[in-house]
Write an enzyme that holds these catalytic residues in place. Structure first.
Site, PDB file in Angstrom:
ATOM      1  N   ASP A  70       0.745  -1.085   0.045  1.00 63.34           N
ATOM      2  CA  ASP A  70      -0.078  -0.004  -0.096  1.00 63.34           C
ATOM      3  C   ASP A  70       0.750   1.152   0.106  1.00 63.34           C
ATOM      4  OD1 ASP A  70      -0.952  -1.080   3.290  1.00 63.34           O
ATOM      5  OD2 ASP A  70       0.858  -0.099   2.708  1.00 63.34           O
ATOM      6  N   ASP A 119       1.660   5.145   1.450  1.00 63.08           N
ATOM      7  CA  ASP A 119       1.192   6.112   2.381  1.00 63.08           C
ATOM      8  C   ASP A 119       1.863   7.696   2.140  1.00 63.08           C
ATOM      9  OD1 ASP A 119      -0.253   3.952   3.966  1.00 63.08           O
ATOM     10  OD2 ASP A 119       1.513   3.531   5.040  1.00 63.08           O
ATOM     11  N   ASP A 146       9.967   3.846  12.977  1.00 66.47           N
ATOM     12  CA  ASP A 146      11.019   2.802  13.726  1.00 66.47           C
ATOM     13  C   ASP A 146      12.390   2.623  12.963  1.00 66.47           C
ATOM     14  OD1 ASP A 146       9.694   1.710  11.411  1.00 66.47           O
ATOM     15  OD2 ASP A 146       8.701   0.157  12.556  1.00 66.47           O
TER      16      ASP A 146
HETATM   17  P1  ATP Z   1       4.425  -3.368   5.518  1.00 68.39           P
HETATM   18  O1  ATP Z   1       5.090  -3.202   4.133  1.00 68.39           O
HETATM   19  O2  ATP Z   1       4.647  -4.606   6.143  1.00 68.39           O
HETATM   20  O3  ATP Z   1       3.073  -2.523   5.518  1.00 68.39           O
HETATM   21  P2  ATP Z   1       5.558  -1.023   6.646  1.00 68.39           P
HETATM   22  O4  ATP Z   1       7.053  -0.595   6.955  1.00 68.39           O
HETATM   23  O5  ATP Z   1       4.866   0.019   5.658  1.00 68.39           O
HETATM   24  O6  ATP Z   1       5.550  -2.358   6.434  1.00 68.39           O
HETATM   25  P3  ATP Z   1       3.232  -0.355   8.491  1.00 68.39           P
HETATM   26  O7  ATP Z   1       2.703  -0.839   9.578  1.00 68.39           O
HETATM   27  O8  ATP Z   1       2.260  -0.041   7.121  1.00 68.39           O
HETATM   28  O9  ATP Z   1       4.663  -1.241   8.146  1.00 68.39           O
HETATM   29  O10 ATP Z   1       3.533   1.058   8.804  1.00 68.39           O
HETATM   30  C1  ATP Z   1       3.989   2.330   8.057  1.00 68.39           C
HETATM   31  C2  ATP Z   1       5.173   2.992   8.523  1.00 68.39           C
HETATM   32  O11 ATP Z   1       4.886   3.775   9.763  1.00 68.39           O
HETATM   33  C3  ATP Z   1       6.424   2.262   8.543  1.00 68.39           C
HETATM   34  O12 ATP Z   1       7.214   2.147   7.211  1.00 68.39           O
HETATM   35  C4  ATP Z   1       6.972   3.291   9.752  1.00 68.39           C
HETATM   36  O13 ATP Z   1       7.712   4.398   9.255  1.00 68.39           O
HETATM   37  C5  ATP Z   1       5.935   3.530  10.540  1.00 68.39           C
HETATM   38  N1  ATP Z   1       5.576   2.987  11.610  1.00 68.39           N
HETATM   39  C6  ATP Z   1       4.887   1.764  11.834  1.00 68.39           C
HETATM   40  N2  ATP Z   1       4.747   1.242  12.983  1.00 68.39           N
HETATM   41  C7  ATP Z   1       5.788   1.819  13.710  1.00 68.39           C
HETATM   42  C8  ATP Z   1       6.087   1.914  15.028  1.00 68.39           C
HETATM   43  N3  ATP Z   1       5.660   0.772  15.736  1.00 68.39           N
HETATM   44  N4  ATP Z   1       7.042   2.824  15.483  1.00 68.39           N
HETATM   45  C9  ATP Z   1       7.265   3.813  14.801  1.00 68.39           C
HETATM   46  N5  ATP Z   1       7.130   3.915  13.450  1.00 68.39           N
HETATM   47  C10 ATP Z   1       6.279   2.939  13.005  1.00 68.39           C
HETATM   48 MG    MG Z   2       2.801  -0.595   5.051  1.00 63.68          MG
END
Ligand code: ATP
Ligand code: MG
Length: 437
Positions: free
Chosen positions: A55, A57, A134
């Site tokens: 997705d 963002d 993170d």
């Molecule tokens: P995926 O591809 O599995 O969705 P993702 O990195 O996009 O991995 P998401 O849960 O969609 O994970 O989160 C989007 C963004 O928000 C992350 O890339 C990170 O920058 C931030 N984020 C998510 N969870 C946390 C957390 N627990 N602490 C700090 N930042 C976070």
């Molecule tokens: Mg994501």
């Protein structure tokens, strides 16, 4: 922290053709209204390493209210921190305002005794937005104004080196939000990254902090760990970093006592077949995998209760209840999922029947196919189940093969039932504990 770096269009591989047209629409409209707008997080990271993002963002300096003014198809969500969801049919583009938060901003962030963040709803600059994320690889911004990638924390180099590195002091960041330990393992498994040593080091000791994380959030996180095509790598990562025992205490205990290796074979087989099904785009259910992960504890429980003289159905129900209730203290398994788990378990003992009417009833059971697959899984770990597999395989074949197998089974049963001839007690209804097999 390294100095901020800007990677111009020709210094990185991200092309607009790889970005969802709807995400581009959102970015352009924000830009045209005079705001700064970037693609951020997992999408930028995935595009840099050639993966297709799940997705897209968007991060912006526009407030949620300003975003809503620009898009008719927009909903504001979240109470603690307001986010805008711009809807395009089934695709949702999440638009978040840059925000501050985390340990750098003691005026505005509030943490409890264990250092967890209680409130982080303050808007901020793009730099602040980057450092509250993170991992460095998750804190890259693709800016629509000049198609550059902006890096405030060294994430570009880390992504190229395939390294997962927490931003800031790892122990502090895990204390703020213990789920980051699971995210480290999950993203390393998913992306095939290594966890940088200082990021990995505190995990075994801080793993217990997950005990106080929301069990509903842990269920969601487990879904992402195990249902996204990298279940085996996730499992091995959880084990290696001391997280398995916190999420699945009974599984960890069964694995410790697993002298024959049967329990481990069962789990690994279940994880691999889940991954294979995801790869082949076949449907997967979390219930099936959870049924396998909790099977050793369930089967041990049934065995013990039968030993105390309880009838089979009582032993099964009590053991299932106990295992599910216990597991839910850590990972909240929704009722609709635990019902399927229990059905799969209870069908296992019923597969011992060779009575024609019962056999036909089981074949017509809506969950028969899953129960049969579950039997295959158990047989992969416990070869003595092969005759049972052969029988149920024959039951699904054409009429004559099925009849022949039923005939064979009846002859055997008749011989066993004949008094004096063969006094061997039939105890096949008792599910055999995998950890003992
Ligand atoms: P995926 O591809 O599995 O969705 P993702 O990195 O996009 O991995 P998401 O849960 O969609 O994970 O989160 C989007 C963004 O928000 C992350 O890339 C990170 O920058 C931030 N984020 C998510 N969870 C946390 C957390 N627990 N602490 C700090 N930042 C976070
Ligand atoms: Mg994501």
């Amino acid at each position: 922290m390294p100095a901020p770096r800007v990677y111009a269009r020709e210094e990185h591989p991200i092309s607009r053709r790889q970005i969802s047209p709807n995400a581009l629409r959102v970015l352009y409209r924000l830009r045209d209204a005079g705001h700064s707008a970037c693609l951020v997080g997992g999408a930028v990271r995935d595009l840099l390493i050639g993966l297709e993002p799940k997705d897209f963002d968007v991060a912006t300096d526009a407030t949620p209210e300003q975003v809503r003014q620009l898009f008719r198809n927009c909903r504001l969500i979240g109470r603690r921190f307001r986010l805008a969801h711009v809807m395009f049919g089934r695709e949702i583009i999440e638009v978040a305002t840059f925000r501050a938060g985390g340990e750098d901003d003691s005026e505005t962030s509030h943490t409890d005794d264990e250092g967890r963040i209680l409130r982080d709803n303050v808007y901020g600059t793009i730099e602040q937005d980057a450092v509250r994320r993170d991992f460095t690889a998750n804190a890259l911004y693709y800016a629509i104004e000049d198609f550059s990638v902006r890096d405030f924390v060294g994430g570009f180099a880390d992504t190229q080196a395939r390294v997962l590195r927490l931003i800031g002091d790892p122990e502090l960041r895990y204390r703020e939000d213990p789920v980051r330990m699971l995210r480290a393992v999950r993203l390393a498994a998913k992306l095939d990254f290594t966890i940088e040593p200082a990021t990995a080091a505190p995990i075994p000791e801080l793993a217990v902090l997950l005990e106080s994380a929301s069990n509903a959030r842990l269920f969601d996180e487990c879904g992402k760990l195990f249902m996204a095509g990298h279940a085996e790598a996730s499992f091995l990562g959880l084990e290696r970093h001391g997280l398995l025992a916190v999420l699945f205490p009974e599984l960890a205990r069964a694995l410790r006592r697993d002298n024959s290796g049967g329990c481990r074979r069962l789990i690994i087989e279940a994880l691999r077949s889940t991954d294979a099904r995801v790869r082949e785009e076949q449907p997967v259910t979390f219930a099936f995998l959870l049924a396998a992960m909790l099977w050793p504890a369930y089967a041990d429980g049934v065995h013990a209760l039968l030993g105390q003289g309880h009838p089979m159905t009582v032993a099964e129900q009590r053991s299932a209840d106990r295992v599910v209730v216990h597991q839910c203290k850590r990972v909240a398994i929704p009722r609709r999922v635990s019902l399927v788990i229990e059905e799969l378990w209870f069908l296992q003992s019923r597969l011992a029947t060779r009575q024609r009417r019962r056999v036909m009833r089981i074949l017509a059971h809506p969950r028969f196919r899953a129960a049969y697959d579950f039997l295959l899984l158990r047989a992969a770990a416990a070869p003595e189940l092969q005759p049972e597999v052969a029988f149920w395989t024959a039951m699904q074949a054409d009429g004559s093969a099925r009849e022949a197998a039923l005939e064979d089974a009846h002859r055997e049963t008749a011989e066993e039932a004949e008094p004096g001839r063969n006094r061997r007690r039939r105890r096949r209804r008792k599910p055999k504990a995998q950890s003992e097999s």
